[in-house]
Design a protein around this motif. Structure first.
Motif, PDB file in Angstrom:
ATOM      1  N   LEU A  92       0.828  -1.209   0.000  1.00 40.34           N
ATOM      2  CA  LEU A  92       0.000   0.000   0.000  1.00 40.34           C
ATOM      3  C   LEU A  92       0.861   1.258   0.000  1.00 40.34           C
ATOM      4  O   LEU A  92       2.051   1.213   0.325  1.00 40.34           O
ATOM      5  CB  LEU A  92      -0.922   0.002   1.219  1.00 40.34           C
ATOM      6  CG  LEU A  92      -1.878  -1.183   1.342  1.00 40.34           C
ATOM      7  CD1 LEU A  92      -2.737  -1.050   2.587  1.00 40.34           C
ATOM      8  CD2 LEU A  92      -2.730  -1.330   0.102  1.00 40.34           C
ATOM      9  N   ARG A  93       0.247   2.375  -0.369  1.00 45.38           N
ATOM     10  CA  ARG A  93       0.961   3.655  -0.445  1.00 45.38           C
ATOM     11  C   ARG A  93       1.599   4.052   0.871  1.00 45.38           C
ATOM     12  O   ARG A  93       2.639   4.705   0.890  1.00 45.38           O
ATOM     13  CB  ARG A  93       0.014   4.773  -0.889  1.00 45.38           C
ATOM     14  CG  ARG A  93      -0.252   4.772  -2.345  1.00 45.38           C
ATOM     15  CD  ARG A  93      -0.988   5.966  -2.863  1.00 45.38           C
ATOM     16  NE  ARG A  93      -1.672   6.773  -1.854  1.00 45.38           N
ATOM     17  CZ  ARG A  93      -2.524   7.720  -2.145  1.00 45.38           C
ATOM     18  NH1 ARG A  93      -2.827   7.987  -3.384  1.00 45.38           N
ATOM     19  NH2 ARG A  93      -3.113   8.415  -1.200  1.00 45.38           N
ATOM     20  N   ASP A  94       0.990   3.691   1.978  1.00 45.77           N
ATOM     21  CA  ASP A  94       1.551   4.060   3.281  1.00 45.77           C
ATOM     22  C   ASP A  94       2.641   3.099   3.745  1.00 45.77           C
ATOM     23  O   ASP A  94       3.148   3.202   4.849  1.00 45.77           O
ATOM     24  CB  ASP A  94       0.445   4.178   4.338  1.00 45.77           C
ATOM     25  CG  ASP A  94      -0.270   2.869   4.610  1.00 45.77           C
ATOM     26  OD1 ASP A  94       0.105   1.836   4.030  1.00 45.77           O
ATOM     27  OD2 ASP A  94      -1.224   2.879   5.419  1.00 45.77           O
ATOM     28  N   GLY A  95       3.013   2.136   2.885  1.00 43.12           N
ATOM     29  CA  GLY A  95       4.103   1.221   3.206  1.00 43.12           C
ATOM     30  C   GLY A  95       3.672  -0.093   3.839  1.00 43.12           C
ATOM     31  O   GLY A  95       4.498  -0.984   4.025  1.00 43.12           O
ATOM     32  N   PHE A 138     -11.470  -0.528 -10.620  1.00 42.15           N
ATOM     33  CA  PHE A 138     -10.649   0.489  -9.968  1.00 42.15           C
ATOM     34  C   PHE A 138      -9.550  -0.129  -9.115  1.00 42.15           C
ATOM     35  O   PHE A 138      -8.886   0.564  -8.361  1.00 42.15           O
ATOM     36  CB  PHE A 138     -11.517   1.407  -9.104  1.00 42.15           C
ATOM     37  CG  PHE A 138     -12.621   2.064  -9.876  1.00 42.15           C
ATOM     38  CD1 PHE A 138     -12.332   3.044 -10.812  1.00 42.15           C
ATOM     39  CD2 PHE A 138     -13.936   1.676  -9.673  1.00 42.15           C
ATOM     40  CE1 PHE A 138     -13.354   3.646 -11.538  1.00 42.15           C
ATOM     41  CE2 PHE A 138     -14.957   2.279 -10.395  1.00 42.15           C
ATOM     42  CZ  PHE A 138     -14.666   3.256 -11.328  1.00 42.15           C
ATOM     43  N   ALA A 139      -9.377  -1.430  -9.200  1.00 46.41           N
ATOM     44  CA  ALA A 139      -8.408  -2.204  -8.407  1.00 46.41           C
ATOM     45  C   ALA A 139      -8.798  -2.263  -6.935  1.00 46.41           C
ATOM     46  O   ALA A 139      -7.969  -2.606  -6.094  1.00 46.41           O
ATOM     47  CB  ALA A 139      -6.983  -1.701  -8.597  1.00 46.41           C
ATOM     48  N   ASN A 140     -10.060  -1.904  -6.602  1.00 46.83           N
ATOM     49  CA  ASN A 140     -10.541  -2.192  -5.259  1.00 46.83           C
ATOM     50  C   ASN A 140     -10.529  -3.706  -5.135  1.00 46.83           C
ATOM     51  O   ASN A 140     -10.874  -4.410  -6.083  1.00 46.83           O
ATOM     52  CB  ASN A 140     -11.958  -1.661  -5.054  1.00 46.83           C
ATOM     53  CG  ASN A 140     -12.039  -0.157  -5.150  1.00 46.83           C
ATOM     54  OD1 ASN A 140     -11.161   0.558  -4.705  1.00 46.83           O
ATOM     55  ND2 ASN A 140     -13.102   0.330  -5.768  1.00 46.83           N
ATOM     56  N   ALA A 141     -10.091  -4.204  -3.991  1.00 44.15           N
ATOM     57  CA  ALA A 141      -9.932  -5.649  -3.857  1.00 44.15           C
ATOM     58  C   ALA A 141     -10.436  -6.133  -2.508  1.00 44.15           C
ATOM     59  O   ALA A 141     -10.420  -5.388  -1.518  1.00 44.15           O
ATOM     60  CB  ALA A 141      -8.467  -6.032  -4.016  1.00 44.15           C
ATOM     61  N   VAL A 142     -10.876  -7.378  -2.473  1.00 47.44           N
ATOM     62  CA  VAL A 142     -11.304  -8.021  -1.238  1.00 47.44           C
ATOM     63  C   VAL A 142     -10.351  -9.176  -0.980  1.00 47.44           C
ATOM     64  O   VAL A 142     -10.206 -10.074  -1.818  1.00 47.44           O
ATOM     65  CB  VAL A 142     -12.752  -8.544  -1.333  1.00 47.44           C
ATOM     66  CG1 VAL A 142     -13.136  -9.271  -0.054  1.00 47.44           C
ATOM     67  CG2 VAL A 142     -13.713  -7.397  -1.619  1.00 47.44           C
ATOM     68  N   GLU A 154      -7.062   2.955  -4.992  1.00 48.52           N
ATOM     69  CA  GLU A 154      -6.154   4.099  -5.090  1.00 48.52           C
ATOM     70  C   GLU A 154      -4.989   4.009  -4.109  1.00 48.52           C
ATOM     71  O   GLU A 154      -3.998   4.719  -4.242  1.00 48.52           O
ATOM     72  CB  GLU A 154      -6.908   5.409  -4.882  1.00 48.52           C
ATOM     73  CG  GLU A 154      -7.450   5.592  -3.495  1.00 48.52           C
ATOM     74  CD  GLU A 154      -8.244   6.878  -3.344  1.00 48.52           C
ATOM     75  OE1 GLU A 154      -8.286   7.391  -2.218  1.00 48.52           O
ATOM     76  OE2 GLU A 154      -8.815   7.365  -4.338  1.00 48.52           O
ATOM     77  N   ASN A 155      -5.088   3.128  -3.122  1.00 49.61           N
ATOM     78  CA  ASN A 155      -4.012   2.959  -2.142  1.00 49.61           C
ATOM     79  C   ASN A 155      -3.021   1.863  -2.522  1.00 49.61           C
ATOM     80  O   ASN A 155      -2.023   1.676  -1.852  1.00 49.61           O
ATOM     81  CB  ASN A 155      -4.601   2.651  -0.762  1.00 49.61           C
ATOM     82  CG  ASN A 155      -5.368   3.835  -0.226  1.00 49.61           C
ATOM     83  OD1 ASN A 155      -4.921   4.969  -0.325  1.00 49.61           O
ATOM     84  ND2 ASN A 155      -6.540   3.580   0.326  1.00 49.61           N
TER      85      ASN A 155
END
Length: 128
Positions: free
Chosen positions: A27-30, A43-47, A74-75
């Motif tokens: 993820l973007r926050d590492g 949108f690449a939203n994933a479960v 988006e993350n």
């Protein structure tokens, strides 16, 4: 002359090829999440099912269970399939409790802040 695309050409950039497989999601926050991909959208939203966050500090690591986890696309920085037959971590890595990894994270953060403070104090030396 007609040209027919191979069946798998359409899956080369799609998450459909990863359904029901164990994935690593950066993820973007590492943060690093792992789990079974159960669903996704355009949108690449994933479960992820049986998801957990892997926290690594030096040679210590901890897997924090998350259960069923929804990730907003988006993350996502990177998604990759994990080879379930291979060992995921080097042999020197030691698994610790969540409380221990939190203490290690805090100590690492304090060390980085101290290094930054020391660097600023030494700027006047202009060692370059």
């Amino acid at each position: 002359m007609s040209w027919a695309a191979p069946d798998d050409i359409f899956f080369s950039t799609s998450l459909a090829a990863y359904l029901d497989k164990k994935l690593l999601v950066l993820l973007r926050d590492g943060r690093k999440l792992m789990g079974l991909l159960r669903s996704f959208d355009q949108f690449a939203n994933a479960v992820l099912e049986e998801a957990y966050e892997r926290v690594i500090v030096g040679d210590l690591y901890c897997d924090i269970p998350l259960g069923l986890y929804i990730i907003r696309g988006e993350n996502v920085v990177l998604i990759g399939e994990l080879d379930v037959e291979k060992e995921e971590l080097p042999a020197q890595m030691v698994q610790v409790s969540e409380a221990e990894i939190k203490r290690a994270q805090k100590a690492e953060k304090e060390e980085m802040l101290l290094k930054g403070t020391m660097r600023k104090r030494m700027e006047f030396l202009d060692l370059d």
